[in-house]
Design an enzyme around this catalytic site. Sequence first.
Site, PDB file in Angstrom:
ATOM      1  N   ASP A   1       0.828  -1.199   0.000  1.00  0.00           N
ATOM      2  CA  ASP A   1       0.000   0.000   0.000  1.00  0.00           C
ATOM      3  C   ASP A   1       0.866   1.253   0.000  1.00  0.00           C
ATOM      4  OD1 ASP A   1      -2.398   1.319   0.030  1.00  0.00           O
ATOM      5  OD2 ASP A   1      -2.692   1.197   2.195  1.00  0.00           O
TER       6      ASP A   1
ATOM      7  N   CYS B   1     -17.767 -16.935  -3.118  1.00  0.00           N
ATOM      8  CA  CYS B   1     -18.864 -16.089  -2.624  1.00  0.00           C
ATOM      9  C   CYS B   1     -20.217 -16.751  -2.912  1.00  0.00           C
ATOM     10  CB  CYS B   1     -18.831 -14.710  -3.282  1.00  0.00           C
ATOM     11  SG  CYS B   1     -17.667 -13.552  -2.528  1.00  0.00           S
TER      12      CYS B   1
ATOM     13  N   CYS C   1     -24.165 -15.710  -1.915  1.00  0.00           N
ATOM     14  CA  CYS C   1     -24.190 -14.841  -0.723  1.00  0.00           C
ATOM     15  C   CYS C   1     -24.222 -13.356  -1.128  1.00  0.00           C
ATOM     16  CB  CYS C   1     -22.944 -15.126   0.118  1.00  0.00           C
ATOM     17  SG  CYS C   1     -22.742 -14.042   1.542  1.00  0.00           S
TER      18      CYS C   1
ATOM     19  N   CYS D   1     -22.647  -9.034   2.521  1.00  0.00           N
ATOM     20  CA  CYS D   1     -21.911  -7.768   2.627  1.00  0.00           C
ATOM     21  C   CYS D   1     -22.690  -6.618   1.986  1.00  0.00           C
ATOM     22  CB  CYS D   1     -20.515  -7.888   2.019  1.00  0.00           C
ATOM     23  SG  CYS D   1     -20.479  -8.548   0.346  1.00  0.00           S
TER      24      CYS D   1
ATOM     25  N   CYS E   1     -18.561   5.386   1.141  1.00  0.00           N
ATOM     26  CA  CYS E   1     -18.025   4.408   2.108  1.00  0.00           C
ATOM     27  C   CYS E   1     -17.540   5.105   3.386  1.00  0.00           C
ATOM     28  CB  CYS E   1     -16.887   3.639   1.445  1.00  0.00           C
ATOM     29  SG  CYS E   1     -16.042   2.512   2.530  1.00  0.00           S
TER      30      CYS E   1
ATOM     31  N   CYS F   1     -14.478   1.123   8.945  1.00  0.00           N
ATOM     32  CA  CYS F   1     -15.741   0.389   9.060  1.00  0.00           C
ATOM     33  C   CYS F   1     -15.465  -1.065   8.674  1.00  0.00           C
ATOM     34  CB  CYS F   1     -16.773   1.004   8.112  1.00  0.00           C
ATOM     35  SG  CYS F   1     -18.256   0.006   7.852  1.00  0.00           S
TER      36      CYS F   1
ATOM     37  N   CYS G   1     -18.965  -4.763   6.323  1.00  0.00           N
ATOM     38  CA  CYS G   1     -19.046  -5.737   5.220  1.00  0.00           C
ATOM     39  C   CYS G   1     -18.097  -6.913   5.408  1.00  0.00           C
ATOM     40  CB  CYS G   1     -18.814  -5.047   3.873  1.00  0.00           C
ATOM     41  SG  CYS G   1     -17.238  -4.180   3.741  1.00  0.00           S
TER      42      CYS G   1
ATOM     43  N   CYS H   1     -19.261 -11.403   6.819  1.00  0.00           N
ATOM     44  CA  CYS H   1     -18.841 -12.371   5.794  1.00  0.00           C
ATOM     45  C   CYS H   1     -18.698 -13.768   6.408  1.00  0.00           C
ATOM     46  CB  CYS H   1     -17.520 -11.939   5.172  1.00  0.00           C
ATOM     47  SG  CYS H   1     -16.952 -13.104   3.912  1.00  0.00           S
TER      48      CYS H   1
HETATM   49  S1  SF4 Z   1     -20.216 -11.558   2.627  1.00  0.00           S
HETATM   50 FE1  SF4 Z   1     -18.294 -12.533   2.012  1.00  0.00          FE
HETATM   51  S2  SF4 Z   1     -18.916 -14.434   0.992  1.00  0.00           S
HETATM   52 FE2  SF4 Z   1     -20.736 -13.125   1.112  1.00  0.00          FE
HETATM   53  S3  SF4 Z   1     -20.724 -12.041  -0.860  1.00  0.00           S
HETATM   54 FE3  SF4 Z   1     -19.685 -10.727   0.611  1.00  0.00          FE
HETATM   55  S4  SF4 Z   1     -17.520 -11.202   0.381  1.00  0.00           S
HETATM   56 FE4  SF4 Z   1     -18.663 -12.866  -0.607  1.00  0.00          FE
HETATM   57  S1  SF4 Z   2     -19.737  -1.835   4.952  1.00  0.00           S
HETATM   58 FE1  SF4 Z   2     -17.861  -1.867   3.693  1.00  0.00          FE
HETATM   59  S2  SF4 Z   2     -18.387  -0.729   1.832  1.00  0.00           S
HETATM   60 FE2  SF4 Z   2     -19.956  -0.265   3.375  1.00  0.00          FE
HETATM   61  S3  SF4 Z   2     -19.283   1.607   4.385  1.00  0.00           S
HETATM   62 FE3  SF4 Z   2     -18.472  -0.095   5.587  1.00  0.00          FE
HETATM   63  S4  SF4 Z   2     -16.409  -0.511   4.738  1.00  0.00           S
HETATM   64 FE4  SF4 Z   2     -17.517   0.779   3.245  1.00  0.00          FE
END
Ligand code: SF4
Ligand code: SF4
Length: 306
Positions: free
Chosen positions: A126, A180, A183, A186, A206, A235, A238, A242
Site C-alpha cells: 500500500d 462467494c 451470498c 456484505c 463508504c 468500518c 461488510c 462475511c
Molecule cells: S459476505 Fe463474504 S462471501 Fe458473502 S458475498 Fe460478501 S464477500 Fe462474498
Molecule cells: S460496509 Fe464496507 S463498503 Fe460499506 S461503508 Fe463499511 S467498509 Fe464501506
Amino acid sequence: MTEAIKRAAIDIGFDAVAIARAEPLDQEMEHYRQWLESGYHGTMGYMERNLDSRYDVGNIVEGARSVVVVAKNYFTPHKHDSASSGKIARYAWGDDYHDVLPPMLDALCVEIAEHAPGSVSRRYTDTGPVLEKQWAVRSGLGWQGKNGNILRRDIGSWFFIGVVITTADLRPDEPMDDYCGTCTACLDACPTKAIVQPLVVDATKCISYWTIETKADVDIPLPIAENLDGWLFGCDACQDVCPWNRFETPTSEVRFQPRLGELALDPTSVLTLQPDLFSERFRRSPLKRPKLGGLQRNARALISGD
Ligand code: SF4
Ligand code: SF4
C-alpha cells in the site's frame, strides 16, 4: 527455487504466499479505469496517477518476471459491542502495518536475492502504484469478494497484502476459485449502500473513505454522517458479516493486538484530546493518518448523527 522462496516467506511470518507472472493487467486495468471514470475514488487523486505502472509492473522493475504476493493475518479474538459508539476498524487496533510489514518484505527480498542471484526485487504494501488486490487475485492468493476485499478460506479477509516485484523467474500459481456463491451478506449489511454492485465499492459512499481518507476540513455529508453506525475510524460492517470470517484464525503477530485493549474511543473524549497527547498515544498507529483534526471531525459527525 520457487518452493524455497515460498518456505522463506512463511518462515518470515507471512500467513500465505502466491506467485503470478509479471504480465500486464489488461482486463483488470479496464475495470480500474471504469471505476475511476465513475468518480468512485472521490478525492483520492493519487489513484489516477502512474497508470502505466499500475498496468505493467515492468514499468516499476525493468525486466520483472514475477510478482510474489503475501498475506499477513491481523485477526485478534476481540469483538465490538454492537451498541458501542466510536468504533475503530479492526485493522487499526494495533500497530500500523506500514511499520510492521516492510521489514518482513525486506527479509523476503533478501531471500529472493539469495535463491535467485543477480535478481532485482522491490516491495510494496500500500505504498506505491501497484494494484495489490488485482495481483492477489492473479497469483491465487485469494479471490475478490463482492465487498471488494480479498478472501481466503483459512483466514477470511482479515489480512494485509504485501507484494514483491522481482526479476526472478518463479513458477506461478493458479488463480483461486471464487467462493462467494449466492451470498450477498456484505451488500445487505453496508450501512451506506456503498457496494453499488458486486465487487464495486463507491468510495464516496463508504464510511472508511470518509473517516480515514478525507481531509479534516471536509465535512462528512449528512447521508453518511447519519448512517455511521457507531464507526469513528474505518468500518468493518461488510467484513464482520462475511461467512468466511467466521473461522476467526488468530494472528501470531503481537503488534496487531489492540493497543491498551481499546477497540473504540469515546467520541466525546476525542473532542477534548490535546495534540501532544494524540501524537504520543497514536504514534505508530493507523489512527494518526487522519490527524487529530480528522478524528475530531469524525467524532463530531458521530455525535451529531446519533
Ligand atoms: S459476505 Fe463474504 S462471501 Fe458473502 S458475498 Fe460478501 S464477500 Fe462474498
Ligand atoms: S460496509 Fe464496507 S463498503 Fe460499506 S461503508 Fe463499511 S467498509 Fe464501506
